[in-house]
Design an enzyme around this catalytic site. Structure first.
Site, PDB file in Angstrom:
ATOM      1  N   HIS A 182      39.723  19.281 -14.930  1.00  0.00           N
ATOM      2  CA  HIS A 182      39.547  20.076 -13.622  1.00  0.00           C
ATOM      3  C   HIS A 182      39.132  21.143 -14.159  1.00  0.00           C
ATOM      4  O   HIS A 182      38.518  21.766 -13.593  1.00  0.00           O
ATOM      5  CB  HIS A 182      40.974  20.374 -13.430  1.00  0.00           C
ATOM      6  CG  HIS A 182      41.208  18.687 -12.246  1.00  0.00           C
ATOM      7  ND1 HIS A 182      40.037  19.155 -11.296  1.00  0.00           N
ATOM      8  CD2 HIS A 182      41.911  18.054 -11.743  1.00  0.00           C
ATOM      9  CE1 HIS A 182      40.780  18.165 -10.923  1.00  0.00           C
ATOM     10  NE2 HIS A 182      42.135  17.372 -11.074  1.00  0.00           N
ATOM     11  N   CYS A 185      18.441  12.891 -16.832  1.00  0.00           N
ATOM     12  CA  CYS A 185      19.640  14.110 -16.125  1.00  0.00           C
ATOM     13  C   CYS A 185      21.012  13.718 -17.075  1.00  0.00           C
ATOM     14  O   CYS A 185      22.176  13.520 -16.162  1.00  0.00           O
ATOM     15  CB  CYS A 185      19.310  12.445 -15.158  1.00  0.00           C
ATOM     16  SG  CYS A 185      20.074  10.771 -15.802  1.00  0.00           S
TER      17      CYS A 185
HETATM   18  C1  PEP Z   1      24.565   9.791 -18.312  1.00  0.00           C
HETATM   19  O1  PEP Z   1      24.982   8.492 -19.036  1.00  0.00           O
HETATM   20  O2  PEP Z   1      23.963  10.226 -18.883  1.00  0.00           O
HETATM   21  C2  PEP Z   1      24.838   9.792 -16.439  1.00  0.00           C
HETATM   22  C3  PEP Z   1      23.884  10.911 -16.411  1.00  0.00           C
HETATM   23  O3  PEP Z   1      25.518   8.806 -16.198  1.00  0.00           O
HETATM   24  P1  PEP Z   1      27.047   9.550 -16.004  1.00  0.00           P
HETATM   25  O4  PEP Z   1      27.121  10.680 -17.152  1.00  0.00           O
HETATM   26  O5  PEP Z   1      27.079   9.286 -14.978  1.00  0.00           O
HETATM   27  O6  PEP Z   1      27.326   7.848 -16.788  1.00  0.00           O
END
Ligand code: PEP
Ligand code: MG
Length: 551
Positions: free
Chosen positions: A191, A489
């Site tokens: 958190h 991402c």
């Molecule tokens: C990742 O794995 O980089 C991603 C963007 O997905 P998550 O962090 O939601 O697994």
């Protein structure tokens, strides 16, 4: 003294330490005095549980009226209040009292039992065990008539040093006086980290040696360097001030599209977790959404949301970005995001188990319903909807999903690159997918075989590792050869220096938590494409990677 941890965001702070009061002592496990009637003890517990529940719900209401960051804490506080009102918890505490325990000891043991259950579930649920512990501490404090462990009061700006902050603490934090937060525990998804990101507070978490910092000591907290410097030299303070000044300057480019110095466009997009996150995304100048994690609709429910519920939520997000790109990720259930109705219990290695597209394939109705909802949301809005599936291993799975998505009516369908096998098959994937988005969080975990949720191997969790960067290059090269967009991402995109390297490798867009957009935009603008390519060459050779294990 230099102390390392995990930096949240990019900020730098300088100031004196104020430590948070330590936790309550564990109540002694002694026989209850015969004069204390079990029923009276149970009544005392009931009244303390009620008091804590009301306090948390009052705080939730106050948080809901506060600034945007505080508002995010409101549902968390409300959920904590619900925990205090859970009748099974009261039952097990009452049983312990009837067996002869004192009220405070019974509360301690009752909560501990529930905490253990959550910890055993692992991942997200395990992190909630800390929340439950905090509620238990508040109940014990109420029973004992002492104040609950909580935030220190200070009339001057300070760097807060704590074991970890509970959601209640983070909501009550006086931002006008808090220069930075340092925690000895709690990972990047605690958190403290979540709310520090949301409120743009400088934070370094998981800094075990911060235990050695004492009240009043001057420290520099550098989130960008994941470092705390105690008793810094004049030179170090000057350097930190320069970093603060350049961070202030980063805001100047807000509103401009992401680009390198020579004008090469690198669109900067936002990672969001619910439709309302469109607000910070737009505030920080995101050019669209590069990752919408659709799990929020499913987590905390006993069954999947209906097609209508989903379509409404997706349309709510899409309608905020008319004419812009919005990438929605299909449900990523499993591993660190287990869902009771989809994820098998007792998988020995959940990260290597049923997750992402593997889960969806095993629950075809959930997969088809989500696609149907996305098609409907696309129909009633006018953003550019891109849809991708997580945890795809190769061109076969990619083709399966792309064909299915298109057969339902989606126009642009792609693949997340999180499993290293996909980098090896990137050319074949580029022949079947409309786009690839690289999830560097998982790509790093799987490339280096280090569980991203485990503190003991957190030093492997860096996309600066040349093996991770080389996997990214394989995908970017395939994208270039096939004219296929390749975005990033994962968290790596939010690291300004790494963002330059990714642009140099050939990644075509970057998506990140909105508060990181200013710094990434400003850093990209300092390099020409040629300079970024040179930096990428050095990074791919391992020049900037420091092996923490051997340090
Ligand atoms: C990742 O794995 O980089 C991603 C963007 O997905 P998550 O962090 O939601 O697994
Ligand atoms: Mg992932």
């Amino acid at each position: 003294m230099d102390i390392t941890g995990v930096g949240i965001g990019r900020g730098t702070a300088i100031g004196p330490v104020v430590r948070m009061a330590s936790a309550l002592q564990e109540p002694a496990d002694v026989e209850r005095d015969g004069k204390l009637d079990a029923q009276a003890e149970i009544e005392r517990v009931k009244s303390s549980l009620d008091a804590v529940k009301s306090d948390l719900s009052a705080r939730a209401k106050a948080a809901a009226q506060g600034d945007k960051g505080a508002q995010q804490a409101a549902p968390i506080l409300e959920a904590l209040g619900q925990m205090a009102g859970d009748p099974t918890l009261l039952d097990s505490i009452s049983d312990l009292i009837k067996q002869g325990k004192t009220a405070d000891r019974a509360v301690f043991e009752g909560f501990a039992g529930f905490e253990q259950t959550l910890t055993a579930l692992g991942g997200y649920m395990a992190e909630r065990a800390g929340d439950l512990h905090d509620v238990g501490q508040r109940v014990i404090a109420d029973l004992l008539g002492v104040s609950a462990p909580g935030l220190p009061q200070s009339d001057h700006p300070f760097v807060l040093v704590a074991e970890d902050l509970s959601p209640a603490d983070t909501a009550a934090l006086d931002l006008s006086n808090t220069l930075a937060i340092v925690t000895t525990q709690g990972g990047p998804t605690s958190h403290t980290a979540i709310l520090a990101r949301a409120r743009g507070i400088v934070a370094v978490v998981s800094a075990a040696k911060a235990d050695e910092l004492s009240d009043g000591m001057t420290v520099i907290v550098s989130a960008a360097k994941s470092l705390i410097i105690a008793n810094p030299s004049d030179e170090e303070i000057q350097e930190a001030r320069a970093a603060q000044a350049s961070a202030a300057h980063a805001k100047d480019l807000r509103g401009k599209p992401g680009a390198l110095k020579d004008g090469t466009a690198i669109p900067l997009l936002a990672n969001v977790g619910k439709p309302e996150d469109a607000d910070p995304a737009l505030e920080y100048g995101a050019e669209g959404v590069g990752l919408f994690r659709s799990e929020f609709l499913f987590i905390g429910n006993a069954e999947p949301p209906t097609v209508e519920e989903q379509a409404k939520a997706y349309a709510a997000l899409l309608s905020r970005f008319p004419g812009k790109k919005v990438v929605i990720r299909m449900l990523d259930a499993g591993a660190d995001k287990p869902l009771p109705f989809l994820t098998p219990e007792n998988e020995p290695n959940p990260a290597l188990g049923l997750r992402g597209l593997r889960t969806l394939k095993a629950h075809k109705q959930v997969l088809e319903d989500q696609l149907e909802a996305l098609v409907e949301a696309d129909r009633v809005t006018n953003a550019h909807l891109w849809v991708m599936a997580p945890m795809i291993a190769d061109q076969y799975e990619s083709e399966y999903f792309v064909k299915l998505g298109k057969s339902k009516g989606l126009k642009f369908v792609g693949t997340m690159a999180e499993v290293p096998s996909i980098a090896l098959m990137a050319n074949e994937v580029a022949e079947v997918a409309d786009f690839v988005s690289i999830g560097t969080n998982d790509l790093t975990q799987y490339t280096l075989a280090a569980d991203r949720t485990l503190g003991s191997v957190s030093n492997y969790q860096t996309a600066w590792h040349p093996a991770v960067l080389r996997n990214i290059k394989l995908i970017a090269d395939a994208g270039k050869a096939h004219n296929m967009p390749v975005g990033v991402c994962g968290e790596a995109a939010a690291d300004p220096e790494l963002a330059v390297v990714l642009a140099g490798i050939g990644v075509t867009s970057l998506s990140m938590t909105p508060v990181a957009l200013d710094d990434v935009r400003a850093e990209l603008a300092k390099y020409t494409l040629q300079e970024a390519q040179e930096k990428a060459r050095r990074a791919l050779a391992g020049e900037f990677y420091h092996c923490a294990m051997l340090a």
